[in-house]
Scaffold this motif. Sequence first.
Motif, PDB file in Angstrom:
ATOM      1  N   LEU A  62       0.878  -1.171   0.000  1.00 23.98           N
ATOM      2  CA  LEU A  62       0.000   0.000   0.000  1.00 23.98           C
ATOM      3  C   LEU A  62       0.913   1.218   0.000  1.00 23.98           C
ATOM      4  O   LEU A  62       1.711   1.405   0.923  1.00 23.98           O
ATOM      5  CB  LEU A  62      -0.898   0.024   1.235  1.00 23.98           C
ATOM      6  CG  LEU A  62      -1.832  -1.161   1.425  1.00 23.98           C
ATOM      7  CD1 LEU A  62      -2.669  -0.975   2.677  1.00 23.98           C
ATOM      8  CD2 LEU A  62      -2.727  -1.347   0.211  1.00 23.98           C
ATOM      9  N   VAL A  93      -0.963  -1.030  -4.458  1.00 20.94           N
ATOM     10  CA  VAL A  93      -2.211  -0.279  -4.381  1.00 20.94           C
ATOM     11  C   VAL A  93      -1.868   1.120  -3.880  1.00 20.94           C
ATOM     12  O   VAL A  93      -1.249   1.280  -2.827  1.00 20.94           O
ATOM     13  CB  VAL A  93      -3.221  -0.967  -3.440  1.00 20.94           C
ATOM     14  CG1 VAL A  93      -4.468  -0.114  -3.262  1.00 20.94           C
ATOM     15  CG2 VAL A  93      -3.581  -2.348  -3.979  1.00 20.94           C
ATOM     16  N   TYR A 128     -12.777  -0.950   4.257  1.00 18.82           N
ATOM     17  CA  TYR A 128     -11.762  -1.071   3.223  1.00 18.82           C
ATOM     18  C   TYR A 128     -10.908  -2.317   3.443  1.00 18.82           C
ATOM     19  O   TYR A 128     -10.684  -3.101   2.527  1.00 18.82           O
ATOM     20  CB  TYR A 128     -10.878   0.183   3.188  1.00 18.82           C
ATOM     21  CG  TYR A 128      -9.631  -0.033   2.373  1.00 18.82           C
ATOM     22  CD1 TYR A 128      -9.695  -0.087   0.985  1.00 18.82           C
ATOM     23  CD2 TYR A 128      -8.406  -0.252   2.977  1.00 18.82           C
ATOM     24  CE1 TYR A 128      -8.564  -0.340   0.231  1.00 18.82           C
ATOM     25  CE2 TYR A 128      -7.274  -0.498   2.225  1.00 18.82           C
ATOM     26  CZ  TYR A 128      -7.360  -0.546   0.859  1.00 18.82           C
ATOM     27  OH  TYR A 128      -6.243  -0.805   0.120  1.00 18.82           O
ATOM     28  N   PHE A 129     -10.421  -2.526   4.684  1.00 22.46           N
ATOM     29  CA  PHE A 129      -9.543  -3.666   4.940  1.00 22.46           C
ATOM     30  C   PHE A 129     -10.302  -4.996   4.944  1.00 22.46           C
ATOM     31  O   PHE A 129      -9.718  -6.032   4.643  1.00 22.46           O
ATOM     32  CB  PHE A 129      -8.732  -3.464   6.214  1.00 22.46           C
ATOM     33  CG  PHE A 129      -7.607  -2.491   6.007  1.00 22.46           C
ATOM     34  CD1 PHE A 129      -6.623  -2.742   5.065  1.00 22.46           C
ATOM     35  CD2 PHE A 129      -7.544  -1.310   6.720  1.00 22.46           C
ATOM     36  CE1 PHE A 129      -5.599  -1.844   4.837  1.00 22.46           C
ATOM     37  CE2 PHE A 129      -6.519  -0.403   6.505  1.00 22.46           C
ATOM     38  CZ  PHE A 129      -5.545  -0.669   5.557  1.00 22.46           C
ATOM     39  N   LEU A 132     -10.335  -5.654   1.267  1.00 28.39           N
ATOM     40  CA  LEU A 132      -8.983  -6.023   0.880  1.00 28.39           C
ATOM     41  C   LEU A 132      -8.695  -7.467   1.269  1.00 28.39           C
ATOM     42  O   LEU A 132      -8.159  -8.232   0.478  1.00 28.39           O
ATOM     43  CB  LEU A 132      -7.982  -5.072   1.545  1.00 28.39           C
ATOM     44  CG  LEU A 132      -6.530  -5.300   1.167  1.00 28.39           C
ATOM     45  CD1 LEU A 132      -5.907  -3.976   0.737  1.00 28.39           C
ATOM     46  CD2 LEU A 132      -5.760  -5.837   2.350  1.00 28.39           C
ATOM     47  N   TYR A 135     -10.622  -9.930  -0.997  1.00 30.03           N
ATOM     48  CA  TYR A 135     -10.115 -10.008  -2.361  1.00 30.03           C
ATOM     49  C   TYR A 135      -8.691 -10.555  -2.413  1.00 30.03           C
ATOM     50  O   TYR A 135      -8.436 -11.568  -3.062  1.00 30.03           O
ATOM     51  CB  TYR A 135     -10.175  -8.629  -3.030  1.00 30.03           C
ATOM     52  CG  TYR A 135      -9.774  -8.694  -4.483  1.00 30.03           C
ATOM     53  CD1 TYR A 135     -10.625  -9.250  -5.430  1.00 30.03           C
ATOM     54  CD2 TYR A 135      -8.543  -8.228  -4.908  1.00 30.03           C
ATOM     55  CE1 TYR A 135     -10.258  -9.339  -6.761  1.00 30.03           C
ATOM     56  CE2 TYR A 135      -8.164  -8.313  -6.247  1.00 30.03           C
ATOM     57  CZ  TYR A 135      -9.026  -8.864  -7.169  1.00 30.03           C
ATOM     58  OH  TYR A 135      -8.654  -8.952  -8.474  1.00 30.03           O
ATOM     59  N   TRP A 136      -7.732  -9.890  -1.735  1.00 31.72           N
ATOM     60  CA  TRP A 136      -6.324 -10.233  -1.875  1.00 31.72           C
ATOM     61  C   TRP A 136      -5.903 -11.463  -1.093  1.00 31.72           C
ATOM     62  O   TRP A 136      -4.940 -12.119  -1.459  1.00 31.72           O
ATOM     63  CB  TRP A 136      -5.432  -9.054  -1.498  1.00 31.72           C
ATOM     64  CG  TRP A 136      -5.534  -7.956  -2.496  1.00 31.72           C
ATOM     65  CD1 TRP A 136      -6.169  -6.763  -2.324  1.00 31.72           C
ATOM     66  CD2 TRP A 136      -5.038  -7.941  -3.834  1.00 31.72           C
ATOM     67  NE1 TRP A 136      -6.094  -6.017  -3.471  1.00 31.72           N
ATOM     68  CE2 TRP A 136      -5.395  -6.716  -4.411  1.00 31.72           C
ATOM     69  CE3 TRP A 136      -4.322  -8.853  -4.595  1.00 31.72           C
ATOM     70  CZ2 TRP A 136      -5.058  -6.374  -5.707  1.00 31.72           C
ATOM     71  CZ3 TRP A 136      -3.984  -8.507  -5.886  1.00 31.72           C
ATOM     72  CH2 TRP A 136      -4.351  -7.291  -6.438  1.00 31.72           C
TER      73      TRP A 136
END
Length: 147
Positions: A62, A93, A128-129, A132, A135-136
């Motif tokens: 990040l 990102v 957001y996390f 994240l 997805y990741w």
Amino acid sequence: MNYNRSHILIVEDNRDHWFIIESALKDRLPDVEPVLAINGEEARTYLQNCLDSRANLPKIILLDLYLPTREQGWQLLRELKKEGSPFVQVPVVILSFSKDTNDIAEVYNYGATAYLVKPTDYNSWLKYFETLRQYWWDTVTLPGDRL
């Protein structure tokens, strides 16, 4: 889930933002080690140490776009994503308060994986996390992942 020994590199020069990011990360990704680099030089040193010790590279980077100057963040992104870089496959990102369409277009031209405008409150950071993580960590398979 591929949390095993994974870590995330956060390149952020603002200590207040780091405190919020670290807290939200620990809440949503408790098994992932957050690593702070406050500038491009610290990020380069950390990544080179990963290579030298044969440690796993971070699962994701990040990167604050302005460290504190625009050029510092851009330079690091260009180095990470240039052809032949050992870090070219690590997703980068971009995190920024900038909504400038030129900034957004330019980071994608340099190889950024995604561009996100920084959330403005803690609950938005948590959301957001969580996204994240889903997805990741839970969905995407990246080079170096142990299946």
